[in-house]
Design a protein around this motif. Structure first.
Motif, PDB file in Angstrom:
ATOM      1  N   THR A   1       0.823  -1.211   0.000  1.00 49.39           N
ATOM      2  CA  THR A   1       0.000   0.000   0.000  1.00 49.39           C
ATOM      3  C   THR A   1       0.855   1.256   0.000  1.00 49.39           C
TER       4      THR A   1
ATOM      5  N   THR B   1      -4.338   5.000   1.230  1.00 48.59           N
ATOM      6  CA  THR B   1      -5.700   4.481   1.341  1.00 48.59           C
ATOM      7  C   THR B   1      -6.678   5.644   1.272  1.00 48.59           C
TER       8      THR B   1
ATOM      9  N   CYS C   1      -4.753   1.263   5.344  1.00 43.89           N
ATOM     10  CA  CYS C   1      -5.013  -0.185   5.324  1.00 43.89           C
ATOM     11  C   CYS C   1      -3.795  -0.966   4.849  1.00 43.89           C
TER      12      CYS C   1
ATOM     13  N   SER D   1      -6.776  -5.256   5.834  1.00 45.06           N
ATOM     14  CA  SER D   1      -7.179  -4.865   7.190  1.00 45.06           C
ATOM     15  C   SER D   1      -6.730  -3.445   7.494  1.00 45.06           C
ATOM     16  N   CYS D   2      -7.514  -2.763   8.328  1.00 44.89           N
ATOM     17  CA  CYS D   2      -7.265  -1.371   8.696  1.00 44.89           C
ATOM     18  C   CYS D   2      -7.406  -1.249  10.215  1.00 44.89           C
TER      19      CYS D   2
ATOM     20  N   LEU E   1     -11.211   4.007   9.258  1.00 42.14           N
ATOM     21  CA  LEU E   1     -11.034   2.901   8.320  1.00 42.14           C
ATOM     22  C   LEU E   1     -11.345   1.532   8.925  1.00 42.14           C
ATOM     23  N   ARG E   2     -11.247   1.427  10.229  1.00 43.28           N
ATOM     24  CA  ARG E   2     -11.408   0.142  10.899  1.00 43.28           C
ATOM     25  C   ARG E   2     -12.741  -0.524  10.564  1.00 43.28           C
ATOM     26  N   GLU E   3     -12.810  -1.853  10.322  1.00 38.43           N
ATOM     27  CA  GLU E   3     -11.737  -2.834  10.191  1.00 38.43           C
ATOM     28  C   GLU E   3     -11.291  -2.950   8.749  1.00 38.43           C
ATOM     29  N   GLY E   4     -12.231  -2.661   7.839  1.00 38.30           N
ATOM     30  CA  GLY E   4     -11.889  -2.753   6.433  1.00 38.30           C
ATOM     31  C   GLY E   4     -12.706  -1.809   5.585  1.00 38.30           C
TER      32      GLY E   4
ATOM     33  N   PHE F   1     -12.764   1.208   3.221  1.00 37.18           N
ATOM     34  CA  PHE F   1     -11.997   2.042   2.301  1.00 37.18           C
ATOM     35  C   PHE F   1     -12.742   2.077   0.971  1.00 37.18           C
TER      36      PHE F   1
END
Length: 301
Positions: free
Chosen positions: A183, A186, A200, A225-226, A231-234, A236
């Motif tokens: 990455t 993000t 992420c 995963s973030c 952003l948590r957990e995914g 984006f």
């Protein structure tokens, strides 16, 4: 800048066996030297130590066609391509980047006068035809909050969220390389997050070409995963990433295959590209292609 941290732990995915199974145990008090040059990098690092004890006052020189760079010791931690890390190492910023196709010599002079030498040729970069620059790859997350692959009860047992195909003009030649995807930024709701800001992460496994993969290699992304809000957990919208293919020369791969065997190896394989010490003097050259990963479905609001 080098992608050194990107390829830590490569030896865990290496798999090879020696033709002559006459192993022996390395004496932990012996001198070890580890230097891997990276094509196009403007810096160089050298670990010179008896394991765990860096030799601070060693004289370390990198030489190419009459140009000599002196590496100075620094207490700042230094990480090698093989996951070795110590309290310090020798390093230098170079007047000219490491040139692919060029031969380099290494000279290490120890406080007592003993001398370690080596020579290696930096490999040429790989000319990738896939992925294309700016290629858009869809991540099938299956969930608006998380982004994990699907587990099934039959081979291949896991369906990744995305795959990236590396392809090059093979012309019947086998290329030894490693490939991965990492990455760079993000995006969510028009805001960009860098890796340092908690963007992420791609759960990418390194892929290594074998002796029969002449023109392609596939990197799977099993999950994304973030760790930080929002952003948590995914969550984006998209991810800017770079697809990286590393071509290693023979000393690099020979030493890598030795590491895959654990604590013992043939004597001829423990010192690769060097005379006067354990370790390796080898080289790799990366090829980097920017790509974009798009999320499907869209993240939860």
């Amino acid at each position: 800048m080098p992608h050194r941290l990107t390829i830590l732990g490569l030896f865990f995915v290496a798999a090879a066996c020696f033709r002559e199974p006459d192993p022996f145990t390395v004496d932990t008090d012996d001198l070890a030297v580890h230097v891997i040059l990276e094509g196009e990098s403007d810096s160089v690092y050298a670990i010179v130590e008896t394991p765990g004890n860096p030799i601070e006052n060693a004289v370390v020189r990198l030489i190419a066609a009459g140009d000599t760079s002196l590496l100075a010791y620094s207490a700042e931690p230094c990480v090698s391509y093989f996951g070795l890390q110590g309290p310090g190492c020798h390093r230098a910023d170079l007047a000219r980047p490491i040139q692919p196709g060029r031969e380099y010599a290494l000279e290490v002079i120890l406080p007592g006068g003993a001398r370690v030498t080596g020579a290696t040729v930096v490999p040429l970069p790989l000319s990738l035809v896939s992925p294309s620059v700016g290629e858009r790859i869809v991540a099938s997350c299956r969930d608006p909050q998380r982004c994990f692959g699907e587990y099934i009860d039959r081979p291949p047992y896991n369906i990744p969220v995305a795959t990236v195909v590396f392809r090059w003009p093979g012309e019947g030649e086998t290329v030894k390389l490693f490939a991965t995807v990492e990455t760079t930024r993000t995006f969510l709701d028009g805001v960009a997050y860098t890796p340092a800001e908690g963007g992420c992460r791609l759960g990418t496994m390194f892929s290594r070409s074998n002796r029969t993969a002449a023109d392609s290699l596939v990197v799977t992304i099993p999950n994304i995963s973030c760790d930080v809000e929002p952003l948590r957990e995914g969550r984006f919208d998209s991810i800017h990433a770079r697809a990286l293919a590393y071509v290693g020369n023979e000393p690099f791969h020979e030493y890598l295959e030795m590491l895959a065997q654990g604590q013992t190896a043939r004597e001829a394989s423990v010192s690769v590209g060097l005379e006067g010490a354990w370790g390796v003097f080898g080289a790799i050259t990366p090829t980097s292609v920017p790509i974009t990963i798009l999320r499907d479905p869209a993240p939860a609001p």
